[in-house]
Motif scaffolding. Structure first.
Motif, PDB file in Angstrom:
ATOM      1  N   LEU A  79      48.445  39.637  45.054  1.00 34.20           N
ATOM      2  CA  LEU A  79      47.479  40.469  46.154  1.00 34.20           C
ATOM      3  C   LEU A  79      45.949  39.895  45.891  1.00 34.20           C
ATOM      4  N   GLY A  80      46.139  38.009  45.450  1.00 35.48           N
ATOM      5  CA  GLY A  80      44.734  37.079  45.062  1.00 35.48           C
ATOM      6  C   GLY A  80      43.636  37.616  44.872  1.00 35.48           C
ATOM      7  N   THR A  81      43.982  38.160  43.561  1.00 38.36           N
ATOM      8  CA  THR A  81      42.776  38.667  42.800  1.00 38.36           C
ATOM      9  C   THR A  81      41.736  37.408  42.139  1.00 38.36           C
ATOM     10  N   VAL A  82      39.995  37.452  42.721  1.00 40.42           N
ATOM     11  CA  VAL A  82      39.727  36.395  42.130  1.00 40.42           C
ATOM     12  C   VAL A  82      39.072  36.854  40.509  1.00 40.42           C
ATOM     13  N   ALA A  83      38.531  37.749  40.876  1.00 43.61           N
ATOM     14  CA  ALA A  83      37.653  38.550  39.655  1.00 43.61           C
ATOM     15  C   ALA A  83      38.148  39.521  38.843  1.00 43.61           C
ATOM     16  N   PHE A  84      38.313  39.986  38.029  1.00 46.37           N
ATOM     17  CA  PHE A  84      38.621  41.440  36.996  1.00 46.37           C
ATOM     18  C   PHE A  84      37.506  41.255  35.763  1.00 46.37           C
ATOM     19  N   ILE A  85      37.085  42.403  35.607  1.00 46.68           N
ATOM     20  CA  ILE A  85      36.302  42.755  34.347  1.00 46.68           C
ATOM     21  C   ILE A  85      36.205  43.795  33.719  1.00 46.68           C
ATOM     22  N   ILE A  86      36.267  44.701  33.015  1.00 44.62           N
ATOM     23  CA  ILE A  86      35.835  45.707  32.350  1.00 44.62           C
ATOM     24  C   ILE A  86      34.295  46.012  31.959  1.00 44.62           C
ATOM     25  N   ILE A  87      33.191  47.148  31.987  1.00 49.16           N
ATOM     26  CA  ILE A  87      32.337  47.312  31.194  1.00 49.16           C
ATOM     27  C   ILE A  87      32.895  48.424  30.369  1.00 49.16           C
ATOM     28  N   GLN A  88      31.900  48.204  28.917  1.00 45.97           N
ATOM     29  CA  GLN A  88      31.832  49.826  28.687  1.00 45.97           C
ATOM     30  C   GLN A  88      31.246  50.021  27.671  1.00 45.97           C
ATOM     31  N   ASN A  89      30.471  51.201  27.358  1.00 45.65           N
ATOM     32  CA  ASN A  89      29.190  51.508  26.513  1.00 45.65           C
ATOM     33  C   ASN A  89      28.419  50.315  26.759  1.00 45.65           C
ATOM     34  N   GLN A  96      38.018  38.151  34.107  1.00 47.49           N
ATOM     35  CA  GLN A  96      38.545  37.220  34.041  1.00 47.49           C
ATOM     36  C   GLN A  96      38.463  36.712  35.291  1.00 47.49           C
ATOM     37  N   TYR A  97      38.603  35.587  35.711  1.00 47.28           N
ATOM     38  CA  TYR A  97      38.615  34.252  36.703  1.00 47.28           C
ATOM     39  C   TYR A  97      39.555  33.805  37.199  1.00 47.28           C
ATOM     40  N   TRP A  98      39.938  33.375  38.952  1.00 43.49           N
ATOM     41  CA  TRP A  98      40.733  32.765  39.673  1.00 43.49           C
ATOM     42  C   TRP A  98      40.528  31.836  40.027  1.00 43.49           C
ATOM     43  N   GLU A  99      41.111  30.507  40.657  1.00 48.52           N
ATOM     44  CA  GLU A  99      40.970  29.953  41.525  1.00 48.52           C
ATOM     45  C   GLU A  99      39.660  29.041  41.462  1.00 48.52           C
ATOM     46  N   ASP A 100      38.293  28.874  42.111  1.00 47.05           N
ATOM     47  CA  ASP A 100      37.470  28.518  41.314  1.00 47.05           C
ATOM     48  C   ASP A 100      36.307  29.683  41.169  1.00 47.05           C
ATOM     49  N   SER A 105      29.821  33.588  40.964  1.00 43.56           N
ATOM     50  CA  SER A 105      30.857  33.288  42.134  1.00 43.56           C
ATOM     51  C   SER A 105      29.804  34.534  42.983  1.00 43.56           C
ATOM     52  N   HIS A 106      30.414  33.969  44.477  1.00 44.66           N
ATOM     53  CA  HIS A 106      29.655  34.693  45.371  1.00 44.66           C
ATOM     54  C   HIS A 106      30.671  34.959  45.758  1.00 44.66           C
ATOM     55  N   SER A 107      30.551  36.777  46.139  1.00 48.35           N
ATOM     56  CA  SER A 107      32.045  37.244  47.236  1.00 48.35           C
ATOM     57  C   SER A 107      31.257  38.287  47.373  1.00 48.35           C
ATOM     58  N   ASN A 108      32.019  38.398  49.058  1.00 44.19           N
ATOM     59  CA  ASN A 108      31.651  39.710  50.275  1.00 44.19           C
ATOM     60  C   ASN A 108      31.994  41.094  49.434  1.00 44.19           C
ATOM     61  N   SER A 109      31.199  42.108  49.876  1.00 42.02           N
ATOM     62  CA  SER A 109      31.657  43.566  49.558  1.00 42.02           C
ATOM     63  C   SER A 109      32.465  44.080  50.265  1.00 42.02           C
ATOM     64  N   PHE A 110      32.480  43.060  51.987  1.00 42.95           N
ATOM     65  CA  PHE A 110      33.098  44.038  52.727  1.00 42.95           C
ATOM     66  C   PHE A 110      32.338  45.573  52.376  1.00 42.95           C
ATOM     67  N   GLY A 353      39.302  40.516  45.427  1.00 42.07           N
ATOM     68  CA  GLY A 353      40.427  39.451  45.853  1.00 42.07           C
ATOM     69  C   GLY A 353      40.611  38.983  47.352  1.00 42.07           C
ATOM     70  N   HIS A 354      41.121  38.703  47.853  1.00 40.57           N
ATOM     71  CA  HIS A 354      41.850  38.643  49.129  1.00 40.57           C
ATOM     72  C   HIS A 354      42.163  39.501  49.522  1.00 40.57           C
ATOM     73  N   LYS A 355      43.023  40.364  48.777  1.00 43.59           N
ATOM     74  CA  LYS A 355      44.000  40.919  49.355  1.00 43.59           C
ATOM     75  C   LYS A 355      44.293  42.566  48.823  1.00 43.59           C
ATOM     76  N   ARG A 356      44.216  43.616  49.797  1.00 48.15           N
ATOM     77  CA  ARG A 356      45.126  45.371  49.600  1.00 48.15           C
ATOM     78  C   ARG A 356      46.184  45.188  49.977  1.00 48.15           C
ATOM     79  N   ASP A 357      46.507  46.727  48.997  1.00 45.12           N
ATOM     80  CA  ASP A 357      47.934  47.178  49.447  1.00 45.12           C
ATOM     81  C   ASP A 357      47.636  47.075  50.528  1.00 45.12           C
ATOM     82  N   LYS A 358      48.891  47.396  51.344  1.00 44.19           N
ATOM     83  CA  LYS A 358      48.942  47.773  52.952  1.00 44.19           C
ATOM     84  C   LYS A 358      49.709  49.284  52.897  1.00 44.19           C
ATOM     85  N   LYS A 359      49.898  49.623  51.902  1.00 43.56           N
ATOM     86  CA  LYS A 359      50.947  50.699  51.807  1.00 43.56           C
ATOM     87  C   LYS A 359      49.656  52.012  51.227  1.00 43.56           C
ATOM     88  N   TYR A 360      49.891  52.472  51.499  1.00 41.61           N
ATOM     89  CA  TYR A 360      48.112  53.851  51.297  1.00 41.61           C
ATOM     90  C   TYR A 360      49.803  55.258  50.716  1.00 41.61           C
TER      91      TYR A 360
END
Length: 391
Positions: A79-89, A96-100, A105-110, A353-360
């Motif tokens: 699903l083309g993840t570009v950033a994943f972060i965890i904040i705790q306490n 972790q970041y992917w691609e460049d 890096s700015h990414s759209n919130s949509f 990321g670039h995509k999310r699952d099409k299944k709901y």
């Protein structure tokens, strides 16, 4: 030239002429750029959301001592993840970041921007610019008087129960959603919506409704949306980087229903604000706890149009889900942009990321959410297990 060739040429000429019409500016842009992408902000004019008092997150003593569990990585990659972060306490535990992509890096919130608009409405109520969520929309935009004798209020806009004729469609180049994104006249689209059914009855997700909220905010506060959000939220939350809010044209209007461009670390601040019940770590109350609680609580008086089920997943422009018995409020964008708030873990999770699952699954729940929350929960639980081992 054969008749078929002439027919094709005629169609091309007709299409070219149609696209050349000034009113079809948005179609020309859609034809060039096609579907929205997470890094498209340079094709738009943008207004700066100033980060006036930047402070980095505190870094946990366990920062990046873990990895994303292998069983989740296939979905992360597919699903083309570009950033994943965890904040705790209140501290940065993992990123972790992917691609460049990087922490800057700015990414759209949509549509995560819809939640930002909701927070701004809470600020405007606290400031006295808006009386309360039950103030009539007609106080700000007179043509929206309601339907069948029932007034249209800000509550109806916030809960997506406005009863207007806006058609949320992402696949059609002719939909008002496409016009909002690629067009250059947001006011025409938002103010052109017609009231066609009684407000406050059915949940019907409509980006045009959030755009209308933004016009009300601008009229009520006397400020551009970017300026007000900077002053009331972005700067007090000590965002590290200026954000960019895409506009419909030069010196125009913010695409409030989407298109707040920032990075994963700073998006997490909105989640932390929700976790803190509207206050920030330095003691400032940025949004009243009462408003925020309503914002993250699904409005159970609404019915879902398609099933007549009770709404259990949407409050004031915030989503809410049940995950293993935990109620998790969250922000969400169409290409898999998420900010999850997990009170039981005192944690905030961000996935871009670039995509999310099409299944709901049940009530508008994208299936990929299980991956992001599953990975985060496993990492948080593993962190606590390792900590206990070393006591």
């Amino acid at each position: 030239m054969k008749k078929a060739g002439w027919a094709i040429l005629l169609v091309i000429c007709c299409i070219g002429g149609y696209l050349a019409l000034p009113s079809n500016y948005y179609l020309r842009r859609a034809a060039v750029h096609l579907f929205p992408k997470i890094d498209q902000y340079p094709i738009f004019e943008n207004r700066i959301v100033k980060a006036g008092a930047p402070e980095p997150w505190k870094v946990s003593e366990n920062y990046n001592t873990q990895s994303i569990p292998e069983k989740y990585l296939q979905v992360f990659n597919e699903l083309g993840t570009v950033a994943f972060i965890i904040i705790q306490n209140d501290s940065l535990l993992f990123e972790q970041y992917w691609e460049d992509y990087s922490p800057e890096s700015h990414s759209n919130s949509f549509s995560m921007a819809k939640s930002i608009v909701s927070l701004a409405v809470g600020c405007a109520i606290d400031d006295g610019f808006i009386r309360n969520v039950d103030q009539p929309v007609s106080d700000f935009i007179p043509q929206f008087k309601g339907f069948n004798g029932k007034q249209l209020t800000l509550r109806h806009l916030l809960t997506m129960s406005a009863g207007v004729d806006f058609r949320e469609a992402y696949a059609s180049p002719f939909s008002p959603t496409t016009q909002l994104y690629y067009g250059n006249n947001l006011e025409k689209i938002a103010f052109g919506m017609k009231e066609i059914e009684e407000p406050g009855k059915y949940f019907n997700y409509q980006s045009g409704v959030t755009q209308l909220l933004a016009f009300i905010l601008e009229k009520a506060t006397g400020e551009k949306l970017s300026s007000y959000v900077s002053r009331k939220l972005w700067t007090p939350m000590h965002a590290e980087e200026d954000a960019l809010w895409s506009l419909d044209k030069k010196d125009g209007t913010e695409k409030a229903y989407c298109c707040f461009n920032s990075n994963a670390r700073d998006f997490a601040r909105f989640g932390q604000l929700v976790l803190n019940k509207g206050s920030w770590d330095d003691g400032q109350q940025l949004v009243s706890p009462a408003y925020l609680q309503k914002a993250i609580t699904p409005d159970s008086t609404l019915l879902l149009n398609e099933t007549e089920e009770t709404n259990k997943n949407y409050g004031f422009q915030f989503w809410n889900l049940d995950y293993n018995g935990m109620r998790i409020p969250y922000m969400r964008g169409i290409l898999g942009q998420y900010v999850f708030v997990i009170p039981e873990k005192n944690a905030v999770i961000v996935r871009l990321g670039h995509k999310r699952d099409k299944k709901y699954t049940f009530q508008h729940y994208p299936a990929d959410i299980d991956t992001w929350l599953g990975a985060a929960m496993d990492m948080l639980d593993n962190k606590n297990t390792n900590k206990n081992k070393h006591k």
